[in-house]
Design a protein around this motif. Structure first.
Motif, PDB file in Angstrom:
ATOM      1  N   CYS A  35       0.968  -1.000  -0.216  1.00 52.66           N
ATOM      2  CA  CYS A  35       0.080  -0.051   0.132  1.00 52.66           C
ATOM      3  C   CYS A  35       0.679   0.718  -0.185  1.00 52.66           C
ATOM      4  N   VAL A  83      -3.940  -8.691   2.796  1.00 54.02           N
ATOM      5  CA  VAL A  83      -4.010  -7.632   4.724  1.00 54.02           C
ATOM      6  C   VAL A  83      -3.777  -8.764   5.224  1.00 54.02           C
ATOM      7  N   GLY A 109      -1.560  -2.747   3.240  1.00 53.33           N
ATOM      8  CA  GLY A 109      -2.713  -2.487   3.563  1.00 53.33           C
ATOM      9  C   GLY A 109      -3.877  -1.894   2.777  1.00 53.33           C
ATOM     10  N   LYS A 120     -12.182  -5.421   7.209  1.00 53.85           N
ATOM     11  CA  LYS A 120     -10.523  -4.713   7.280  1.00 53.85           C
ATOM     12  C   LYS A 120     -11.071  -3.576   6.791  1.00 53.85           C
ATOM     13  N   LEU A 124      -6.639   0.279   7.815  1.00 55.17           N
ATOM     14  CA  LEU A 124      -6.049  -0.864   8.270  1.00 55.17           C
ATOM     15  C   LEU A 124      -4.929  -1.403   7.273  1.00 55.17           C
ATOM     16  N   VAL A 125      -3.895  -1.057   8.320  1.00 54.39           N
ATOM     17  CA  VAL A 125      -1.912  -1.722   7.496  1.00 54.39           C
ATOM     18  C   VAL A 125      -1.496  -2.567   8.241  1.00 54.39           C
ATOM     19  N   VAL A 126      -1.069  -3.735   7.717  1.00 55.44           N
ATOM     20  CA  VAL A 126      -0.018  -4.223   8.506  1.00 55.44           C
ATOM     21  C   VAL A 126       1.249  -4.367   8.245  1.00 55.44           C
ATOM     22  N   GLU A 141      -1.040  -5.176  12.826  1.00 53.78           N
ATOM     23  CA  GLU A 141      -2.089  -4.658  12.570  1.00 53.78           C
ATOM     24  C   GLU A 141      -1.525  -3.264  13.692  1.00 53.78           C
ATOM     25  N   ALA A 156       1.956   5.034   7.847  1.00 56.55           N
ATOM     26  CA  ALA A 156       2.592   4.002   7.225  1.00 56.55           C
ATOM     27  C   ALA A 156       3.912   3.632   7.320  1.00 56.55           C
TER      28      ALA A 156
END
Length: 175
Positions: A35, A83, A109, A120, A124-126, A141, A156
């Protein structure tokens, strides 16, 4: 002559710190970005001397690219989604496998404005971090309140840069 940067001053300060601290340890880093689309790599390479630290970067926006370039199993994507902590961890491991770096950070994400679901949501960013010759698993997460796509991606980038900072061991107190 001072050159202007595409990035906010706080991101540039963090990037400079990542370069300086990893360079001092002789560590090379690799990024696996989805992302963020290469923004972490771009921030790091804004810093003069970054070639001593940045080994490579993978922008794997599509699931097919994650599979082909980072060896992410289709089963992981089918079961957990792109994600997910499982996918981010596999991305980080694949980045290490396909580079000579010592540490990898992966980011996947939903930056929006579309693409989110109840499970999700947008924002939401992992993240995952893997180090060569280490069994430690770091995947987490984070949720960034959906303000704008650019702001989610900037937040992020900050988390990814933080993950690239070497963790200093705190010496035990002597009695």
């Amino acid at each position: 002559m001072t050159q202007a940067s595409f990035f906010a001053p706080d991101i540039m300060e963090m990037a400079a710190q990542v370069i300086a601290e990893n360079r001092a340890l002789g560590r090379k880093v690799v990024l696996a970005e989805s992302c963020t689309g290469g923004l972490v790599s771009a921030a790091l390479t804004e810093i003069a001397g970054s070639s001593a630290v940045v080994e490579s970067g993978f922008v794997t926006y599509s699931n097919a690219a994650k599979q082909k370039l980072l060896c992410v199993s289709p089963d992981i994507i089918d079961t957990f989604g792109a994600v997910s902590c499982a996918c981010a961890w596999a991305m980080a491991q694949g980045a290490l496998k396909n580079s000579d770096a010592d540490v990898a950070v992966a980011i996947s994400g939903i930056a929006g404005p579309d693409g989110g679901t109840a499970q999700k949501p947008v924002g939401l960013v992992v993240f995952a971090k893997a180090e060569r010759n280490s069994e430690e698993v770091l995947a987490e997460e984070r949720f960034f309140a959906p303000t704008s796509r650019s702001e989610i991606r900037a937040e992020a980038v900050k988390v990814a840069l933080e993950l690239l900072l070497p963790k200093m061991e705190v010496p035990a107190e002597e009695e």
